[in-house]
Design a protein around this motif. Structure first.
Motif, PDB file in Angstrom:
ATOM      1  N   SER A   1       0.817  -1.219   0.000  1.00  0.00           N
ATOM      2  CA  SER A   1       0.000   0.000   0.000  1.00  0.00           C
ATOM      3  C   SER A   1       0.846   1.263   0.000  1.00  0.00           C
ATOM      4  O   SER A   1       0.399   2.316  -0.474  1.00  0.00           O
TER       5      SER A   1
ATOM      6  N   PRO B   1       1.840   1.223  -7.160  1.00  0.00           N
ATOM      7  CA  PRO B   1       1.053   0.034  -7.520  1.00  0.00           C
ATOM      8  C   PRO B   1       1.628  -0.724  -8.710  1.00  0.00           C
ATOM      9  O   PRO B   1       1.519  -1.953  -8.773  1.00  0.00           O
TER      10      PRO B   1
ATOM     11  N   ARG C   1      -2.772   5.678   1.579  1.00  0.00           N
ATOM     12  CA  ARG C   1      -3.199   4.325   1.233  1.00  0.00           C
ATOM     13  C   ARG C   1      -2.959   3.363   2.391  1.00  0.00           C
ATOM     14  O   ARG C   1      -3.726   2.410   2.583  1.00  0.00           O
ATOM     15  N   VAL C   2      -1.907   3.619   3.168  1.00  0.00           N
ATOM     16  CA  VAL C   2      -1.667   2.809   4.364  1.00  0.00           C
ATOM     17  C   VAL C   2      -2.811   2.998   5.347  1.00  0.00           C
ATOM     18  O   VAL C   2      -3.319   2.026   5.927  1.00  0.00           O
TER      19      VAL C   2
ATOM     20  N   LYS D   1      -5.892   3.822   4.706  1.00  0.00           N
ATOM     21  CA  LYS D   1      -7.066   3.108   4.190  1.00  0.00           C
ATOM     22  C   LYS D   1      -6.953   1.608   4.432  1.00  0.00           C
ATOM     23  O   LYS D   1      -7.938   0.946   4.776  1.00  0.00           O
ATOM     24  N   GLU D   2      -5.736   1.075   4.247  1.00  0.00           N
ATOM     25  CA  GLU D   2      -5.533  -0.348   4.473  1.00  0.00           C
ATOM     26  C   GLU D   2      -5.760  -0.697   5.945  1.00  0.00           C
ATOM     27  O   GLU D   2      -6.405  -1.701   6.270  1.00  0.00           O
TER      28      GLU D   2
END
Length: 299
Positions: free
Chosen positions: A218, A222, A290-291, A293-294
């Motif tokens: 994350s 990507p 993104r981390v 969100k993860e």
């Protein structure tokens, strides 16, 4: 170091005497300690000029197994609070404050909240913008991501830890092969040095040795991974395989509990540990959003 020596078989130097300031007969801070045998792994067998800072392949398995044995012992040393190790007036050991954060802390939640309130990213806005001139996203967006990360982590602090009230494991703040001494014939660990950053931490900051560090998917670009989340780069594929082997080595050496292997196997914990280190110590640009969100998805 005295705490470790008294409570484990970890190969640390024995401390004979020390003074932390210059108010003594010699007029300088000093430490007198045992000389350990061997060489630091980074310098062994020709050092960086020969191996470019990488453990020679023929010694890797034995070295990793020897480090894993030490890592299990290190993580088994635990105290009721999060902080540095201090000697109390009874001759025992307590936890003291962490530089720049405060404490000691009774809970992981309190630690993460204090970290979020006090942390400063290594680079200012102008430097980040310059670093992102050829980046995958606009510089303004990266600045926003970095500025928001501490408050976002703080907002979920009470949900981050599965062991909020401890006891909390001891960690070495710079656990890599420039601080691990080895026998040059076998690459068995003969000593671990440079303990000044050692402290107890939440379980969510228990990480791999630095020579097995890898970004969470994350956090990274990507396009470096296939649709199954596997790395496309062969060197990174090898690191992932070695991380898996290291976890199995740890499992084979755990007896009282499986805290270390559980932490190293956890996608959530390793995402927290990596992002915390990247933000706090390195000032690494990455997808902290993104981390977050993860972590939210993983609970």
């Amino acid at each position: 170091m005295r705490f470790i020596k008294e409570h484990s078989d970890l190969p640390v130097p024995r401390v004979f005497a020390y003074e932390v300031d210059d108010k003594n007969l010699v007029g300088a801070a000093f430490i007198l300690m045992e000389l350990l045998p061997g060489s630091v792994a980074m310098d062994a067998l020709g050092g960086y000029e020969v191996h470019r800072g990488v453990i020679p392949r023929k010694y890797r398995e034995n070295f990793y197994r020897s480090v894993a044995k030490c890592h299990v012992q290190l993580t088994s040393l635990r105290l009721p609070k999060i902080g540095t190790i201090v000697r109390n007036c009874e001759g025992g050991y307590d936890c003291g404050p962490l530089p720049g954060i405060g404490g000691p802390f009774d809970t992981a939640t309190a630690f993460f909240e204090a970290w979020a309130d006090s942390v400063k990213f290594k680079w200012d806005k102008e430097r980040i913008m310059n670093m992102m001139q050829r980046g995958p996203i606009p510089g303004e967006k990266m600045v926003e991501i970095i500025e928001n990360f501490p408050s976002q982590l703080k907002a979920m602090a009470s949900r981050l830890s599965t062991c909020n009230e401890g006891p909390f494991p001891l960690t070495h703040d710079d656990f890599l092969h420039s601080n691990i001494m080895v026998d040059e014939g076998s690459f068995d660990v003969t000593g671990i040095i440079d303990w000044e950053g050692a402290c107890t931490v939440p379980c969510e900051l228990v990480a791999f040795p630095d020579f097995l560090t890898a970004m969470p998917v994350s956090f990274d670009l990507p396009q470096k991974y296939d649709r199954h989340g596997q790395p496309l780069d062969e060197e990174l594929q090898e690191v992932w395989r070695e991380r898996g082997d290291y976890i199995e080595m740890v499992r084979s050496m755990e007896h009282a509990d499986s805290l270390l292997s559980t932490c190293l196997s956890s996608k959530k914990i390793q995402a927290i540990a990596y992002s915390y280190g990247a933000y706090t110590s390195v000032g690494k640009l990455g997808f902290y959003d993104r981390v977050i969100k993860e972590l939210d998805v993983l609970g």
